[in-house]
Design a protein around this motif. Sequence first.
Motif, PDB file in Angstrom:
ATOM      1  N   PRO A  59       0.845  -1.206   0.000  1.00  0.00           N
ATOM      2  CA  PRO A  59       0.000   0.000   0.000  1.00  0.00           C
ATOM      3  C   PRO A  59       0.875   1.247   0.000  1.00  0.00           C
ATOM      4  O   PRO A  59       1.939   1.278   0.615  1.00  0.00           O
ATOM      5  CB  PRO A  59      -0.772  -0.091   1.313  1.00  0.00           C
ATOM      6  N   ALA A  60       0.432   2.263  -0.668  1.00  0.00           N
ATOM      7  CA  ALA A  60       1.203   3.500  -0.759  1.00  0.00           C
ATOM      8  C   ALA A  60       0.594   4.546   0.169  1.00  0.00           C
ATOM      9  O   ALA A  60       0.007   5.524  -0.270  1.00  0.00           O
ATOM     10  CB  ALA A  60       1.233   3.993  -2.196  1.00  0.00           C
ATOM     11  N   ASN A  61       0.706   4.303   1.481  1.00  0.00           N
ATOM     12  CA  ASN A  61       0.220   5.291   2.432  1.00  0.00           C
ATOM     13  C   ASN A  61       1.172   5.398   3.619  1.00  0.00           C
ATOM     14  O   ASN A  61       2.012   4.534   3.841  1.00  0.00           O
ATOM     15  CB  ASN A  61      -1.210   4.988   2.890  1.00  0.00           C
ATOM     16  N   LYS A  62       1.011   6.439   4.379  1.00  0.00           N
ATOM     17  CA  LYS A  62       1.920   6.732   5.479  1.00  0.00           C
ATOM     18  C   LYS A  62       1.793   5.719   6.622  1.00  0.00           C
ATOM     19  O   LYS A  62       2.771   5.385   7.266  1.00  0.00           O
ATOM     20  CB  LYS A  62       1.679   8.145   5.986  1.00  0.00           C
TER      21      LYS A  62
ATOM     22  N   LEU B 129       4.315   1.484   9.900  1.00  0.00           N
ATOM     23  CA  LEU B 129       4.298   0.109  10.382  1.00  0.00           C
ATOM     24  C   LEU B 129       5.568  -0.632   9.984  1.00  0.00           C
ATOM     25  O   LEU B 129       6.182  -1.320  10.804  1.00  0.00           O
ATOM     26  CB  LEU B 129       3.065  -0.617   9.852  1.00  0.00           C
ATOM     27  N   VAL B 130       5.980  -0.490   8.749  1.00  0.00           N
ATOM     28  CA  VAL B 130       7.198  -1.137   8.272  1.00  0.00           C
ATOM     29  C   VAL B 130       8.419  -0.605   9.034  1.00  0.00           C
ATOM     30  O   VAL B 130       9.304  -1.361   9.415  1.00  0.00           O
ATOM     31  CB  VAL B 130       7.361  -0.935   6.747  1.00  0.00           C
ATOM     32  N   LYS B 131       8.430   0.700   9.266  1.00  0.00           N
ATOM     33  CA  LYS B 131       9.566   1.325   9.953  1.00  0.00           C
ATOM     34  C   LYS B 131       9.721   0.791  11.377  1.00  0.00           C
ATOM     35  O   LYS B 131      10.838   0.558  11.844  1.00  0.00           O
ATOM     36  CB  LYS B 131       9.356   2.836   9.971  1.00  0.00           C
TER      37      LYS B 131
END
Length: 175
Positions: free
Chosen positions: A23-26, A31-33
């Motif tokens: 997904p291309a959202n903040k 979450l990944v970070k």
Amino acid sequence: ANIWKYFTKVVHYWEELCKSARPANKSYETLVKHYRDPLIPMKLQFFAFIAGILKPYLTIFQTNRPMVPFMCDELMKILDQLLRLIFRRDALEKADTLLKKLKEKGLTDESHHLEDGLVDLGAATKNLLENSKVSFERKRKFKGESKKIVLNLLLSFREKTPLKYSVVRNSSSLS
């Protein structure tokens, strides 16, 4: 050599496929970070602890009945609990009332605060933190960040709650 070329093509294809499926959202990027952060369970438990302090107020006053006479007492309980998390006991006892503590500039005075290692994070958070394999320095930093969160909550409390209005404070005599 042909196997290597085939392997690199498959890896490149897989990377492109994975990029397009994300997904291309903040929120996803956040979450990944933080996915691999070992302090995430402690942070979530600390926020649950703070939410547990605030929840009674939010549930009691979600009604159409006249609840203003009880509002001051409930807000004072929350204020007292939050102050006890990060302030030294002797600094809390010096002020005559909780409202004085809230109105004074003493909230930001570091001399009244507990040291980072003594901040109350709640029993569950403390237990998770003690049993984690995180370095002592990261634990201390987490406690310092938690103290800043509570302090910011107290500052918002001072600015945005109805305790600053005399109507709310004086209506408690009607309860």
